[in-house]
Design an enzyme around this catalytic site. Structure first.
Site, PDB file in Angstrom:
ATOM      1  N   SER A 211       0.829  -1.213   0.000  1.00 42.97           N
ATOM      2  CA  SER A 211       0.000   0.000   0.000  1.00 42.97           C
ATOM      3  C   SER A 211       0.859   1.257   0.000  1.00 42.97           C
ATOM      4  O   SER A 211       0.495   2.270  -0.612  1.00 42.97           O
ATOM      5  CB  SER A 211      -0.934   0.003   1.215  1.00 42.97           C
ATOM      6  N   ARG A 215       0.148   3.531  -3.277  1.00 45.07           N
ATOM      7  CA  ARG A 215      -0.512   4.831  -3.088  1.00 45.07           C
ATOM      8  C   ARG A 215       0.195   5.902  -3.916  1.00 45.07           C
ATOM      9  O   ARG A 215      -0.448   6.678  -4.634  1.00 45.07           O
ATOM     10  CB  ARG A 215      -0.511   5.209  -1.610  1.00 45.07           C
ATOM     11  N   ASN A 219      -1.443   7.588  -7.610  1.00 42.07           N
ATOM     12  CA  ASN A 219      -1.709   9.017  -7.769  1.00 42.07           C
ATOM     13  C   ASN A 219      -0.896   9.625  -8.904  1.00 42.07           C
ATOM     14  O   ASN A 219      -1.413  10.433  -9.685  1.00 42.07           O
ATOM     15  CB  ASN A 219      -1.402   9.750  -6.459  1.00 42.07           C
TER      16      ASN A 219
END
Length: 287
Positions: A211, A215, A219
């Site tokens: 994660s 992440r 993005n």
């Protein structure tokens, strides 16, 4: 004005810009022999640039009234140091972790900021330099999953290192089989809980690492795609004089997204740094 018959379609344009400059042709979706040379080269160059900026700031530092450059660097260093003190309570560990967090923040910010360059600028220059109009080049290292997972894996290695250093090998091993559900005096239940606790600990380490990297990648990858779509709007405007509002829409959309993206690239660098400090802080704590 008619569109160029040899011009790529929208899907071909995006697919081309999502291809990496690699050492060999990828044979499958998962091929560990493939190296994304563009991500490595750009990240190394930006890392050297970050080091040069810090060296320049240290060289020009004065005990008197600081200039704007020195004040900006001092504010950033103080911000990172305060976050390190809030998460890492071991002063000895902070001597390494605080500079590491500062490096992570600035390095990732610079890699994210490559997304602010015009989409076709560096790829076209690269194609001109190589003489290959089909040459690939991606210039945002953090939009490459191998880069972000590499960074998060490095954080995982440091977490394991500090878990052993602070708690000892025996203490960390004991924690692996007793947290989060504890243990039991009954030997059978103790073994069952030990297996369950170990499985939960492994899942936690893997989940945090994946994660952490995903992440940042998600993005930046999404931001890169939006810039490509805006570039396509500009390409359509250049090939058609009938769409009077299209060039205006391209400029407005590009400007708005670029301004908004400045916040995104800064925020993502800060979040990655904060999670790094939080995970390393957890490695110092006993369950």
């Amino acid at each position: 004005m008619a569109a160029d018959a040899n011009a790529p379609t929208a899907s071909e344009y995006i697919v081309h810009h999502l291809q990496h400059l690699q050492n060999i042709k990828q044979k499958s979706i998962v091929d560990f022999s493939v190296i994304n040379l563009d991500s490595i080269a750009v990240s190394v160059i930006l890392g050297a640039l970050a080091l040069f900026i810090f060296w320049l700031a240290a060289r020009k530092a004065t005990s008197g009234v600081p200039g704007r450059f020195q004040a900006a660097v001092e504010m950033m260093v103080e911000m990172v140091d305060n976050q390190a003190k809030a998460n890492i309570h071991n002063a000895q560990s902070r001597k390494f972790i605080a500079p590491l967090a500062l490096t992570v923040f600035v390095w990732i910010f610079f890699m994210n900021a490559m997304d602010m360059l015009p989409v076709d600028l560096l790829p076209v220059l690269w194609q001109g330099a190589t003489g290959d109009h089909h040459a690939y080049l991606r210039v945002v290292p953090t939009a490459d999953l191998s880069t972000t997972l590499g960074l998060s894996t490095g954080v995982l290695v440091l977490c394991l290192f500090y878990s052993v250093k602070i708690k000892g090998m025996g203490g960390w091993a004991h924690e692996l089989v007793t947290a989060p559900f504890g243990t039991s005096k009954n030997p059978i239940f103790a073994v069952i809980l030990g297996v369950v606790n170990l499985a939960m600990q492994i899942i936690e380490y893997v989940a945090k690492t994946v994660s952490h990297g995903m992440r940042l990648f998600g993005n930046m990858y999404a931001g890169e795609l939006v810039f490509m779509l805006i570039a396509l709007m500009g390409g359509a405007a250049a090939m058609s004089l009938s769409g009077v509002l299209l060039p205006v829409g391209h400029i407005i959309a590009g400007s708005i997204w670029a301004i908004f993206h400045i916040l995104i690239i800064t925020l993502q660098a800060f979040i990655f740094m904060m999670l790094t400090l939080i995970y390393l802080g957890q490695a110092h704590e006993a369950h």
